[in-house]
Scaffold this active site. Structure first.
Site, PDB file in Angstrom:
ATOM      1  N   ARG A  39     -14.518  -6.969  -0.735  1.00  0.00           N
ATOM      2  CA  ARG A  39     -13.861  -6.707   0.559  1.00  0.00           C
ATOM      3  C   ARG A  39     -13.304  -5.280   0.567  1.00  0.00           C
ATOM      4  NH1 ARG A  39      -8.345  -5.228   2.166  1.00  0.00           N
ATOM      5  NH2 ARG A  39      -8.055  -5.944   4.295  1.00  0.00           N
ATOM      6  N   VAL A  40     -13.595  -4.562   1.626  1.00  0.00           N
ATOM      7  CA  VAL A  40     -13.047  -3.214   1.800  1.00  0.00           C
ATOM      8  C   VAL A  40     -12.136  -3.245   3.020  1.00  0.00           C
ATOM      9  CG1 VAL A  40     -13.599  -0.818   2.349  1.00  0.00           C
ATOM     10  CG2 VAL A  40     -15.014  -2.082   0.713  1.00  0.00           C
ATOM     11  N   GLY A  41     -10.914  -2.772   2.851  1.00  0.00           N
ATOM     12  CA  GLY A  41      -9.962  -2.750   3.956  1.00  0.00           C
ATOM     13  C   GLY A  41     -10.016  -1.451   4.720  1.00  0.00           C
ATOM     14  N   ASP A  42      -8.962  -1.192   5.447  1.00  0.00           N
ATOM     15  CA  ASP A  42      -8.889   0.020   6.269  1.00  0.00           C
ATOM     16  C   ASP A  42      -8.581   1.273   5.454  1.00  0.00           C
ATOM     17  OD1 ASP A  42      -6.383  -1.206   5.730  1.00  0.00           O
ATOM     18  OD2 ASP A  42      -5.430  -0.010   7.292  1.00  0.00           O
ATOM     19  N   GLY A  56      -5.667  -4.903   7.198  1.00  0.00           N
ATOM     20  CA  GLY A  56      -6.696  -3.874   7.305  1.00  0.00           C
ATOM     21  C   GLY A  56      -7.743  -4.146   8.362  1.00  0.00           C
ATOM     22  N   THR A 112      -0.684   1.081   7.147  1.00  0.00           N
ATOM     23  CA  THR A 112      -0.590  -0.047   6.214  1.00  0.00           C
ATOM     24  C   THR A 112      -0.494  -1.344   7.009  1.00  0.00           C
ATOM     25  OG1 THR A 112       0.815  -1.143   4.583  1.00  0.00           O
ATOM     26  CG2 THR A 112       1.919   0.386   6.058  1.00  0.00           C
ATOM     27  N   GLY A 113      -1.034  -2.403   6.446  1.00  0.00           N
ATOM     28  CA  GLY A 113      -0.965  -3.696   7.124  1.00  0.00           C
ATOM     29  C   GLY A 113      -2.278  -4.440   7.033  1.00  0.00           C
ATOM     30  N   THR A 124       0.866  -1.177   0.000  1.00  0.00           N
ATOM     31  CA  THR A 124       0.000   0.000   0.000  1.00  0.00           C
ATOM     32  C   THR A 124       0.905   1.230   0.000  1.00  0.00           C
ATOM     33  OG1 THR A 124      -1.751  -1.181   1.161  1.00  0.00           O
ATOM     34  CG2 THR A 124      -1.597   1.175   1.597  1.00  0.00           C
TER      35      THR A 124
HETATM   36  N1  ASP Z   1      -4.147  -2.184   4.677  1.00  0.00           N
HETATM   37  C1  ASP Z   1      -4.336  -2.751   3.358  1.00  0.00           C
HETATM   38  C2  ASP Z   1      -5.626  -3.513   3.328  1.00  0.00           C
HETATM   39  O1  ASP Z   1      -5.912  -4.213   4.290  1.00  0.00           O
HETATM   40  C3  ASP Z   1      -3.219  -3.627   2.902  1.00  0.00           C
HETATM   41  C4  ASP Z   1      -1.813  -3.167   3.217  1.00  0.00           C
HETATM   42  O2  ASP Z   1      -1.606  -2.075   3.726  1.00  0.00           O
HETATM   43  O3  ASP Z   1      -0.861  -3.909   2.916  1.00  0.00           O
HETATM   44  O4  ASP Z   1      -6.310  -3.461   2.349  1.00  0.00           O
END
Ligand code: ASP
Length: 292
Positions: free
Chosen positions: A190-193, A215, A212-213, A162
């Site tokens: 799917r919707v992440g953070d 979500g 990032t990470g 990200t």
């Molecule tokens: N946070 C992002 C998500 O979950 C992925 C990422 O940051 O690597 O969509």
């Protein structure tokens, strides 16, 4: 007194693979940070610098945002992005957007030209079309996935990440922006953070944050705004706030990282994952860039 008249920090996502050579990613982080430095020296607004930095990151194809995004379980590209203007307290975001080259541009147009904060899927694409934003004519030739393979979570897979940035301009205004293709092979819809104000992206008059990470863990912990609330309600320094929030994310089984910048120009780039590609301006104007 601010530590510097302006500030800029950029991340290229959580995850680090010791077998991988991140030189191209680090070079790109340096290039975008140098461009932001020039714009900020010339007096550009934080929100404009944030938008342009993320457009450049989306376009380069080296990260899982924009052109480098990974496909979902059905082979479709559904992109998420969000930005927030701390001075005005306004935000724009899109989720599960298909068919447009720059999700952050769509989010910016939404913030500037609509009463809404978040549009998803077909509604987001319709809005982008109405605003004349650049479409993707042929997804199979446009996308150059930066991450392929079997792993579900890019933060674990040492993925290319990200992208996000936090900015302090010469007027003392803060902004944050984040963009992603989300997790590799994610469930359709799917919707992440990333596109959720307060989960991955936050800016107010005191602090700007981009995460990032994993979500789902960042959503469950309202990670980005939690940094701001810890500072606002006097729970310690920026360093302490960031450490506490990452520990909280970890307690929700989440690995990842974040960048944060205060109104005073203090910067943190921290992670509990194996690494996080990142760059920022040092007080003397030079650039620090690293993969971990
Ligand atoms: N946070 C992002 C998500 O979950 C992925 C990422 O940051 O690597 O969509």
């Amino acid at each position: 007194m601010p530590l510097a008249p302006f500030g800029f920090a950029l991340h290229g996502g959580a995850g680090f693979d010791p077998q991988h050579d991140y030189t191209p990613q680090i070079e790109q982080l340096r290039t975008v940070t140098a461009q932001a430095r020039t714009q900020l020296q010339e007096g550009a607004a934080a929100i404009d610098v944030a938008s342009q930095a993320i457009i450049a990151m989306e376009r380069c194809g080296l990260y899982i945002a924009g052109r480098g995004a990974s496909a979902n379980a059905e082979g479709d590209y559904e992109l998420d992005a969000c930005l927030m203007d701390g001075a005005r307290g306004t935000a724009g975001a899109v989720a599960a957007l298909q068919g447009f080259k720059s999700p952050i541009q769509v989010a910016r147009a939404l913030m500037d030209h609509s009463p809404h904060v978040l549009l998803v899927s077909q509604g987001a694409a319709r809005f982008a079309r109405e605003k004349g934003l650049e479409p993707i004519d042929d997804p199979s030739s446009w996308f150059t996935p930066a991450l392929t393979g079997e792993s579900f979570a890019c933060a674990d897979a040492g993925g290319h990440g990200t992208v996000g940035c936090v900015v302090l301009d010469q007027h003392g205004h803060l902004a944050a922006a984040t963009s992603t293709g989300g997790l590799l092979h994610k469930y359709p819809g799917r919707v992440g953070d990333t596109p959720l104000v307060g989960a991955s992206t936050w800016a107010d008059t005191q602090v700007a944050v981009s995460c990032t990470g994993h979500g789902e863990a960042f959503i469950r912990r309202a990670a980005a705004v939690q940094v701001a609330h810890r500072l606002r309600f006097g729970h310690g320094t920026l360093e302490e706030a960031v450490a506490a929030v990452l520990a909280d994310v970890q307690s929700a089984n989440g690995a990842g990282g974040l960048i944060a910048m205060t109104r005073q120009g203090e910067i943190r780039a921290s992670y509990n994952a194996y690494g996080m590609k990142h760059a920022y301006l040092l007080p003397d104007g030079s650039i620090h860039a690293a993969a971990r």
